[in-house]
Design a protein around this motif. Structure first.
Motif: not given
Length: 215
Positions: A156-171, A182-185, A197-205
């Motif tokens: 959930t923390d990682i999904l929140q950071l994806l929504v907030n526009g973070y890259s894998y490195k930033m996460i 990060v890739r595993f999670h 994809s990250a886009t679909e994950a953000v949309s679902r969130a």
């Protein structure tokens, strides 16, 4: 190899200035700068871009519909919305259509080069004011929705950071784990949410209200 960028914008001055800006950067190449998205399907075949910059407000085929058309044939190609609009309706429609990021035109010169690099490493770049609006769209999650998604606290923390526009490195830096972890999670998140994809994950969130807190 240069990053190939395809631009759609009906404002000729902005379209040309964006092309000049990116072509002046060694590892970017603007393969085409188009005034509308009516030929989007054939354009993708002709120019094979690595990323698309898409205006929302265009005649004939608007940017949201253009993203939907892209997603019918390619669900992985990064598409960054480049627009003057920062209202909730346009943001939500663009993200749900499959947009990978959302940058306001008044910040384009400063943000677009970094946004392109970000989106190509798995991020969902957004202008700060847009990111805040996105977070405001995510109300307190319902317990049953979280149970249905079955995401762990770290996921959930990682999904929140994806929504907030973070890259894998930033996460990885934010949470204190390796990029491989990060890739595993994120793979587990994709599996649990049935997305690719990250886009679909953000949309679902956003649509399913999966996040239980706001930054």
């Amino acid at each position: 190899m240069a990053i190939k960028v395809l631009i759609y914008d009906d404002n000729v001055a902005l379209r040309n200035s964006m092309a000049v800006l990116l072509n002046d950067i060694d590892d970017f190449e603007v393969v085409a700068a188009m005034p509308n998205a009516e030929t989007i399907v054939t354009d993708l075949q002709t120019f094979t871009p690595d990323v698309v910059l898409m205006d929302i407000d265009m005649p004939a085929v608007n940017g949201v519909q253009a993203v939907k058309n892209i997603r019918k044939i390619n669900d992985q190609l990064p598409v960054i919305m480049l627009t003057v609009f920062d209202d909730n309706e346009n943001i939500f429609k663009a993200i749900c259509a499959g947009a990978s990021g959302y940058i306001l035109k008044r910040y384009a010169t400063e943000e677009i080069p970094a946004a392109i690099r970000n989106v190509l490493t798995g991020g969902a770049p957004m202008t700060g004011s847009v990111a805040r609006k996105v977070l405001q769209m995510v109300p307190q999650a319902k317990d049953e929705q979280q149970e249905k998604a079955d995401l762990s606290k770290k996921e959930t923390d990682i999904l929140q950071l994806l929504v907030n526009g973070y890259s894998y490195k930033m996460i990885a830096t934010e949470i204190g784990i390796s990029i491989d972890t990060v890739r595993f999670h994120i793979k587990k998140i994709y599996d649990k949410l049935h997305v690719h994809s990250a886009t679909e994950a953000v949309s679902r969130a956003l649509k399913d209200r999966l996040l239980s807190f706001l930054f």
